[in-house]
Scaffold this active site. Structure first.
Site, PDB file in Angstrom:
ATOM      1  CE1 TYR A   1      63.418  28.337  15.224  1.00  0.00           C
ATOM      2  CE2 TYR A   1      61.682  28.712  16.829  1.00  0.00           C
ATOM      3  CZ  TYR A   1      62.388  29.105  15.703  1.00  0.00           C
ATOM      4  OH  TYR A   1      62.055  30.278  15.063  1.00  0.00           O
TER       5      TYR A   1
ATOM      6  CG  HIS B   1      58.393  17.956  18.019  1.00  0.00           C
ATOM      7  ND1 HIS B   1      58.901  17.439  16.836  1.00  0.00           N
ATOM      8  CD2 HIS B   1      59.280  18.911  18.428  1.00  0.00           C
ATOM      9  CE1 HIS B   1      60.033  18.060  16.538  1.00  0.00           C
ATOM     10  NE2 HIS B   1      60.287  18.941  17.490  1.00  0.00           N
TER      11      HIS B   1
ATOM     12  CB  SER C   1      63.432  19.446  17.336  1.00  0.00           C
ATOM     13  OG  SER C   1      62.485  20.307  16.743  1.00  0.00           O
ATOM     14  CD  GLN C   2      67.368  25.417  15.792  1.00  0.00           C
ATOM     15  OE1 GLN C   2      66.903  26.420  15.278  1.00  0.00           O
ATOM     16  NE2 GLN C   2      67.973  25.431  16.971  1.00  0.00           N
TER      17      GLN C   2
ATOM     18  CG  ASP D   1      56.460  15.743  15.294  1.00  0.00           C
ATOM     19  OD1 ASP D   1      56.020  16.877  15.517  1.00  0.00           O
ATOM     20  OD2 ASP D   1      57.671  15.458  15.347  1.00  0.00           O
TER      21      ASP D   1
END
Length: 325
Positions: A92, A302, A186-187, A272
């Protein structure tokens, strides 16, 4: 932050309450069919990167709406035969950055296609792909852009770009299209899951601490961005909770995971706050292919496994890429 989510034994059986729309498959079939009315027009321009061990190409291809999307294509130097390919999606706020930051998979002997992220690339790495589509009022970021309707939602465009990125990578003559893997953090992990559900002939899927999973739980469990962008939007636009969750259901990694047809290696961090472990396990537990594993990092936020997860991928992915389907 100490552990805040379910204990590990409950995570391993946890199931999302996200309701799959009845027209989920029809929605995505229509979306991709419309995208394919535009010529892919994948172009690869050599780049003088200053790197001796790899060859780098500046990529442009037609994504959602025929909009030009950028990327990097990285090959081991001197490649003269088709190689398996790893298609990577980004986290992201980041963009494709500079070529020398993408050396891992070419160094392992594979072709590596990195997709830029439309409209992003001003957070932690630069990007070169604008998003020419506007939206109604949104909270700063990308999570609420067009969230009033699934057809206008930002991630409809981004997930479509990602499927087209796989097609663009496979169009290169030095790629063995039958041996394609997808990965991202992540994203990028959430996009990876979307592609896993929309592309039926991948050989491996590696979502690392994936975002965009189990929206009903994620949006109420954590107050950390980016999920909190949705809460901040609803704070102002009162009475739209059902409408927003209806839109998000078309983009939930849990529903894409239920359609996956390739082996997968996930990861999660039990502390996370950005992508809570229950949301990751929701996608992992729904993942349809019987060959799946998840690396659990007990005391990590994260960042998850970070370079340790890359090492795990280097142990897991090459055998599947070399074997193909």
């Amino acid at each position: 932050m100490a552990r805040f989510d379910l204990p590990l034994d409950r995570l391993r059986t946890y199931r999302s309450a996200s309701e799959e729309p009845e027209d989920f498959d029809a929605f995505w079939s229509k979306t991709l069919s419309e995208a394919r009315t535009h010529r892919l027009d994948a172009r690869y321009e050599p780049v003088a990167s200053g790197l001796a061990t790899v060859e780098v190409y500046d990529v442009t291809f037609a994504g959602f709406g025929g909009h030009p999307v950028k990327g990097w294509f990285v090959l081991p130097a001197g490649t003269d035969r088709p190689l398996p390919v790893v298609v990577e999606f980004l986290g992201y706020g980041g963009g494709r950055g500079l070529p020398h930051t993408h050396l891992l998979w070419a160094s392992a002997g594979f072709a590596h296609f990195v997709m830029d992220t439309r409209g992003q690339g001003s957070g932690w790495a630069t990007g070169d792909t604008p998003d020419p589509v506007g939206s109604a009022p949104a909270f700063p970021g990308f999570m609420t852009r067009g969230i009033e309707d699934p057809f206008t939602y930002y991630y409809r465009r981004l997930f479509t770009d990602a499927v087209r990125a796989v097609e663009a990578a496979r169009a290169h003559p030095l790629v063995d299209a039958a041996r394609t893997a997808v990965t991202g953090v992540s994203q990028g992990g959430g996009i990876t899951l979307a592609v896993a559900g929309l592309v039926r002939d991948l050989v491996a899927v590696a979502p690392d601490v994936p975002f965009l999973c189990d929206f009903p739980r994620a949006t109420t469990l954590t107050d950390r961005d980016p999920y909190r962008e949705i809460g901040n939007y609803l704070k102002m636009h009162r009475g739209r909770v059902d409408q927003v969750h209806r839109t998000l259901a078309y983009f939930d990694g849990v529903h894409f995971a239920a359609r996956a047809t390739a082996p997968a290696l996930f990861s999660t961090g039990l502390e996370d706050l950005t992508c809570p472990p229950s949301t990751v396990f929701a996608a992992f537990n729904a993942y349809a292919h019987e060959e799946k594993a998840i690396e659990v990092y007990d005391f990590n936020d994260h960042e998850g496994g970070d370079t340790f997860q890359q090492a795990a991928q280097l142990r897991w992915l090459p055998a599947r890429l070399r074997a193909g389907r």
